[in-house]
Design a protein around this motif. Structure first.
Motif, PDB file in Angstrom:
ATOM      1  N   UNK A 129      -2.241  -9.098  -3.855  1.00 26.08           N
ATOM      2  CA  UNK A 129      -1.443  -9.346  -2.656  1.00 26.08           C
ATOM      3  C   UNK A 129      -0.166  -8.549  -2.573  1.00 26.08           C
ATOM      4  N   UNK A 130       0.202  -7.855  -3.652  1.00 30.80           N
ATOM      5  CA  UNK A 130       1.431  -7.051  -3.641  1.00 30.80           C
ATOM      6  C   UNK A 130       1.260  -5.787  -2.803  1.00 30.80           C
ATOM      7  N   UNK A 131       2.252  -5.508  -1.974  1.00 33.72           N
ATOM      8  CA  UNK A 131       2.331  -4.243  -1.239  1.00 33.72           C
ATOM      9  C   UNK A 131       3.550  -3.482  -1.742  1.00 33.72           C
ATOM     10  N   UNK A 132       3.367  -2.191  -2.011  1.00 35.35           N
ATOM     11  CA  UNK A 132       4.419  -1.357  -2.588  1.00 35.35           C
ATOM     12  C   UNK A 132       4.536  -0.090  -1.754  1.00 35.35           C
ATOM     13  N   UNK A 185      13.952  -7.656 -12.202  1.00 33.17           N
ATOM     14  CA  UNK A 185      14.981  -6.986 -11.398  1.00 33.17           C
ATOM     15  C   UNK A 185      14.431  -5.722 -10.750  1.00 33.17           C
ATOM     16  N   UNK A 186      13.584  -4.999 -11.483  1.00 39.30           N
ATOM     17  CA  UNK A 186      12.997  -3.773 -10.942  1.00 39.30           C
ATOM     18  C   UNK A 186      12.099  -4.057  -9.741  1.00 39.30           C
ATOM     19  N   UNK A 187      11.546  -5.254  -9.689  1.00 40.17           N
ATOM     20  CA  UNK A 187      10.627  -5.618  -8.615  1.00 40.17           C
ATOM     21  C   UNK A 187      11.353  -5.832  -7.288  1.00 40.17           C
ATOM     22  N   UNK A 188      12.628  -6.204  -7.364  1.00 38.08           N
ATOM     23  CA  UNK A 188      13.399  -6.511  -6.161  1.00 38.08           C
ATOM     24  C   UNK A 188      13.499  -5.301  -5.232  1.00 38.08           C
ATOM     25  N   UNK A 189      13.145  -5.515  -3.979  1.00 40.49           N
ATOM     26  CA  UNK A 189      13.231  -4.459  -2.978  1.00 40.49           C
ATOM     27  C   UNK A 189      12.125  -3.435  -3.039  1.00 40.49           C
ATOM     28  N   UNK A 190      11.239  -3.545  -4.038  1.00 37.64           N
ATOM     29  CA  UNK A 190      10.163  -2.570  -4.192  1.00 37.64           C
ATOM     30  C   UNK A 190       8.809  -3.130  -3.756  1.00 37.64           C
ATOM     31  N   UNK A 191       8.686  -4.460  -3.787  1.00 34.26           N
ATOM     32  CA  UNK A 191       7.385  -5.095  -3.595  1.00 34.26           C
ATOM     33  C   UNK A 191       7.510  -6.275  -2.633  1.00 34.26           C
ATOM     34  N   UNK A 192       6.488  -6.442  -1.797  1.00 39.76           N
ATOM     35  CA  UNK A 192       6.362  -7.649  -0.981  1.00 39.76           C
ATOM     36  C   UNK A 192       4.965  -8.205  -1.216  1.00 39.76           C
ATOM     37  N   UNK A 193       4.894  -9.460  -1.654  1.00 39.46           N
ATOM     38  CA  UNK A 193       3.577 -10.063  -1.830  1.00 39.46           C
ATOM     39  C   UNK A 193       3.123 -10.682  -0.510  1.00 39.46           C
ATOM     40  N   UNK A 194       2.075 -10.132   0.053  1.00 40.54           N
ATOM     41  CA  UNK A 194       1.614 -10.540   1.381  1.00 40.54           C
ATOM     42  C   UNK A 194       0.964 -11.916   1.388  1.00 40.54           C
ATOM     43  N   UNK A 195       0.574 -12.400   0.216  1.00 44.21           N
ATOM     44  CA  UNK A 195      -0.044 -13.723   0.139  1.00 44.21           C
ATOM     45  C   UNK A 195       0.993 -14.830  -0.010  1.00 44.21           C
ATOM     46  N   UNK A 205       0.719 -11.301   8.081  1.00 46.85           N
ATOM     47  CA  UNK A 205       2.011 -10.916   7.523  1.00 46.85           C
ATOM     48  C   UNK A 205       2.206  -9.439   7.842  1.00 46.85           C
ATOM     49  N   UNK A 206       3.335  -9.109   8.443  1.00 49.93           N
ATOM     50  CA  UNK A 206       3.630  -7.736   8.837  1.00 49.93           C
ATOM     51  C   UNK A 206       4.657  -7.137   7.892  1.00 49.93           C
ATOM     52  N   UNK A 207       4.370  -5.956   7.357  1.00 47.32           N
ATOM     53  CA  UNK A 207       5.334  -5.216   6.547  1.00 47.32           C
ATOM     54  C   UNK A 207       6.106  -4.282   7.458  1.00 47.32           C
TER      55      UNK A 207
END
Length: 357
Positions: A88-91, A184-194, A209-211
């Motif tokens: 579910x992660x979008x990068x 911390x590295x994940x912040x701002x880099x990934x959005x989990x669509x689920x 869910x819209x990115x």
């Protein structure tokens, strides 16, 4: 001119003990070339490592299955970001980023890549540049150049460059340690669509869910928008089109359903059944609609603009609700009674329509 919009499955490009990379070819799917879009899929087995590489295209990556670790080195960064990834992660991956991908678990890790190839070497196809391995960039330089660049003797340079004979994907040796991901590295880099808040949620219909640049700012640098849509069994997605001159590239994650696309002069250019693993493209301003089979239909799409806008031709937000009754009567050449009946329908349904009772 005939347009071939037939959905296609990916084909294996390369691989080894650690996994494989699959791609959609613009020769098989000509709309990829027309839209300037590339599409690929990485599948890593347990301990599989996709060696560090960069690409000629900006991309959005979407984790279809499994979990693992992704390393990202942004342009001019002095330290990599090591990110734990899961289904579910979008990068968003802008131009110039270097990445590697690792699967430490037993479940196969599968990552979809969709991106803009308009500035790439081949329209409709990603060109990846591995920096290590049997086809790595430095295998092309002489040992003199490599040694001078890295301050090594020529023998040391030769040994370092040519020790890894496998190309693209390897299986990490037992006991080989790998970097631990950082929250911390994940912040701002990934959005989990689920897990992200739903932009649309229709009971018995579906959800989306819209990115965009609000919830994942890096998509602005990538120049693409994306969405994850889950359509319930036998539900329908309203006929609609992208009204900002964007192509829509759709990968079917799971389930199955029927798709119709209508283009110029009211000509139906696609009528087919899609299933998990299929990829298809809707041309600019063409109208698309989908009806899910009993098991539902889930798809991940990119749109060739970071903040896409859609016009719907059915439902409470459709253009029909905005047009005056007099114009509707004249346009349809119908009676006031029929116009009133038409306008009275779909007054509460938005985008997704539950199955008929």
């Amino acid at each position: 001119m005939e347009i071939d919009l037939t959905p296609k499955l990916s084909k294996k490009s390369y691989g080894g003990d650690g996994g494989a990379y699959y791609a959609w070819c613009s020769d098989d799917l000509p709309m990829l070339r027309a839209a300037g879009i590339g599409a690929g899929k990485l599948a890593l087995e347990k301990s599989g490592l996709a060696l560090p590489f960069y690409s000629d295209s900006s991309k959005v990556a979407y984790v279809l299955q499994g979990g693992g670790t992704c390393g990202i080195v942004l342009p001019e960064a002095t330290k990599e970001k090591v990110i734990a990834i899961k289904t579910g992660d979008a990068i968003a991956l802008p131009f110039g980023v270097l990445t590697w991908w690792f699967n430490p678990g037993d479940t196969e890790l599968v990552v979809l890549f969709l991106g803009d190839t308009s500035k790439g070497h081949k329209a409709g196809q990603f060109t990846n540049f591995p920096i290590t391995g049997g086809n790595g960039i430095f295998t092309g330089f002489t040992t003199e150049f490599v040694g001078r660049a890295w301050d090594l003797t020529e023998d040391e340079a030769k040994k370092l460059v040519h020790s890894q004979t496998n190309a693209g994907i390897i299986k990490v040796k037992d006991g080989q340690s790998m970097p631990e991901p950082s929250s911390k590295d994940r912040e701002g880099m990934v959005l989990n669509c689920l897990e992200a808040p739903l932009d649309v949620d229709i009971k018995n219909g579906g959800c989306v869910v819209v990115l965009n640049t609000k919830n994942l700012p890096l998509v602005g640098e990538v120049g693409l928008g994306a969405d994850l849509v889950r359509l319930n069994g036998h539900a329908m997605c309203s006929p609609g089109f992208s009204c900002d001159s964007a192509y829509q590239v759709t990968y079917v994650v799971r389930g199955s359903g029927r798709v119709q696309v209508v283009g110029v002069d009211g000509k139906r250019v696609l009528e087919t059944t899609v299933k998990g693993g299929c990829l298809f493209i809707v041309p600019r301003f063409f109208v698309v609609s989908k009806i899910a089979d009993a098991d539902g239909l889930e798809w991940f799409s990119i749109i060739t603009t970071p903040n896409p806008v859609f016009t719907h031709l059915a439902g409470k937000t459709s253009v029909w609700k905005a047009i005056s009754s007099e114009v509707l009567q004249a346009a349809f050449n119908t009676t006031p009674e029929m116009e009133k009946l038409f306008r009275s329908k779909r007054t509460s349904d938005e985008i997704f329509f539950p199955p008929p009772k």
